[in-house]
Design a protein around this motif. Structure first.
Motif: not given
Length: 460
Positions: A231-239
């Protein structure tokens, strides 16, 4: 994407353990029955050996083998057809003495060879169909040899074994039921952490939490940590994607603006071509940047919105903007589920549709909010109707194209419905345009729902 097979681990464990338990208990029942049969048969053989020894002793003590003093105290040898018989034969095989129970029965001699003690045993049947365990022994009295033959009722043992088998399977069945209940309880108790993890993941997906919380056993704790890291990686990728989209937009605006200015400052076919292609480039950049922003925004996990609150706010705003239109807002008595997605996206979709309905209506707009079930599950439904001119069936697909407007007199860019369609597709919803009962256009919007209303998720 391939359809994932669903199954219960607890149910699989239960049926697997139940299958092995049934096999084990049935095998145990037959094993116990066999052991019980052997034990009774051994006890019967020992009893018959004792009777043979008793008759041999009486035969040695008596001078006459036909003497009535040669007898056994067991009363079963005095009942006819009891299956308990004894006879004494001389060397020629003639019966010289027998029990009272031997009436109309001719017990054959055992044809098997004797052991070192002169003893033989076999299974026979009497004239009445009773199975007998027969023990035969040869003894010498003086210079004469006699054969003592004693039989016991083996059918009685079989009846005892049958009774024991029935009782054993009843007891083993009760034990199996208790073990099955115990295995079910153990399986459910063991699977509780998995169920809690599943609910926690669903809560994240529905927008109730930003990440998985709680403590889990060491067997599944790494899974919870990996999901949180994902989830954290997904948020970073989207950001990062948002940042790159913004950088791309700013980076392309200046070159396109330079091309337009240079083309405007010159005349001729080349300038016209450059100006036309620059406009196309600008339109394409705007379209794909909008799509990228939509995809990035709707890919975030943990977003949800109160649909009733959003629509109530939009209706109040539109009533002030379009004061000449009567907007009727209806909701079901049981309440409506929350929208699973970003609140701004819901406002943009419904706001565009409601604004179009107010622009095209004569005097009345009706808004209905609810939920419906279909093959995909429960969905949030928004129906907007107006009493305007409506659309012909052949015009429905046209108005969903980017920038297409059927009436240039009404203010607007023609991008509203296309933006709505883009958002609906991204969220996996549906948009349908039909004729309204009010005479104008009816718009049916279906969107995914969150599991339940509750406090908003904490910001990560």
């Amino acid at each position: 994407m391939a359809k994932m097979r669903k199954g219960s681990i607890a149910a699989s464990l239960f049926w697997l353990s139940a299958g092995w338990l049934i096999v084990a208990l049935v095998a145990t029942g037959f094993l116990l029955t066999e052991l019980y049969t052997r034990a009774l048969d051994t006890s019967l053989s020992q009893t018959l050996d004792f009777h043979v020894e008793s008759l041999a002793g009486a035969l040695l003590d008596s001078e006459d083998p036909r003497s009535p003093d040669i007898a056994l105290a067991d009363p079963r040898f005095g009942r006819p057809r009891s299956g308990w018989y004894w006879v004494i034969r001389n060397e020629s095989g003639q019966v010289v003495n027998l029990s009272t129970s031997v009436v109309g029965i001719d017990l054959p001699e055992i044809s098997r060879s004797a052991d070192s003690l002169g003893r033989s045993t076999a299974m026979l049947e009497d004239a009445f169909g009773t199975k007998l365990r027969v023990v035969e022994r040869r003894v010498s009295v003086g210079d004469r040899r006699y054969t003592i033959e004693v039989s016991g009722n083996f059918t009685e043992i079989q009846q005892l074994v049958d009774d024991f088998r029935g009782q054993a399977f009843i007891v083993l069945g009760a034990v199996g039921a208790m073990l099955a209940i115990m295995s079910t309880i153990v399986a459910r108790f063991a699977m509780r952490p998995v169920a809690r993890l599943s609910h926690a993941i669903e809560a994240v997906r529905e927008g109730e939490r930003a990440e998985i919380g709680g403590r889990y056993p060491r067997e599944i704790a790494p899974l919870a940590e990996e999901v949180n890291e994902l989830l954290r990686s997904n948020a970073q990728i989207i950001e990062r994607a948002r940042s790159q989209v913004g950088n791309l937009a700013h980076g392309l605006k200046t070159p396109i603006a330079v091309l337009r200015n240079e083309a405007a400052a010159n005349q001729g076919s080349l300038a016209d071509v450059v100006r036309s292609e620059a406009d196309k480039m600008s339109g394409m950049v705007t379209t794909y940047l909008d799509r990228a922003r939509l995809a990035a925004r709707t890919s975030l996990v943990g977003k949800r919105a109160d649909a009733q609150l959003v629509l109530s706010r939009l209706v109040r705003v539109m009533a002030k903007i379009h004061s000449g239109v009567d907007i009727e807002f209806e909701t079901p008595d049981t309440g409506v589920p929350w929208f699973r997605g970003d609140e701004a996206d819901l406002e943009e979709m419904v706001g565009n549709l409601l604004d179009n309905a107010c622009k095209w209506s004569s005097a009345q707009v009706r808004v209905r909010l609810g939920s419906a079930r279909d093959a995909r599950g429960t969905q949030l439904t928004v129906r907007i109707e107006d009493d305007g001119p409506g659309l012909e069936p052949q015009d429905v697909q046209k108005v969903l194209r980017r920038g297409v407007r059927l009436d240039e007199k009404t203010p607007g860019s023609g991008l509203g419905l296309d933006i709505v369609k883009e958002l609906v597709d991204v969220y996996g919803g549906t948009l349908e345009l039909t004729r309204s009962s009010l005479g104008g256009l009816q718009v049916d919007l279906r969107l995914p729902v969150a599991r339940a209303a509750g406090p908003a998720p904490a910001a990560s």
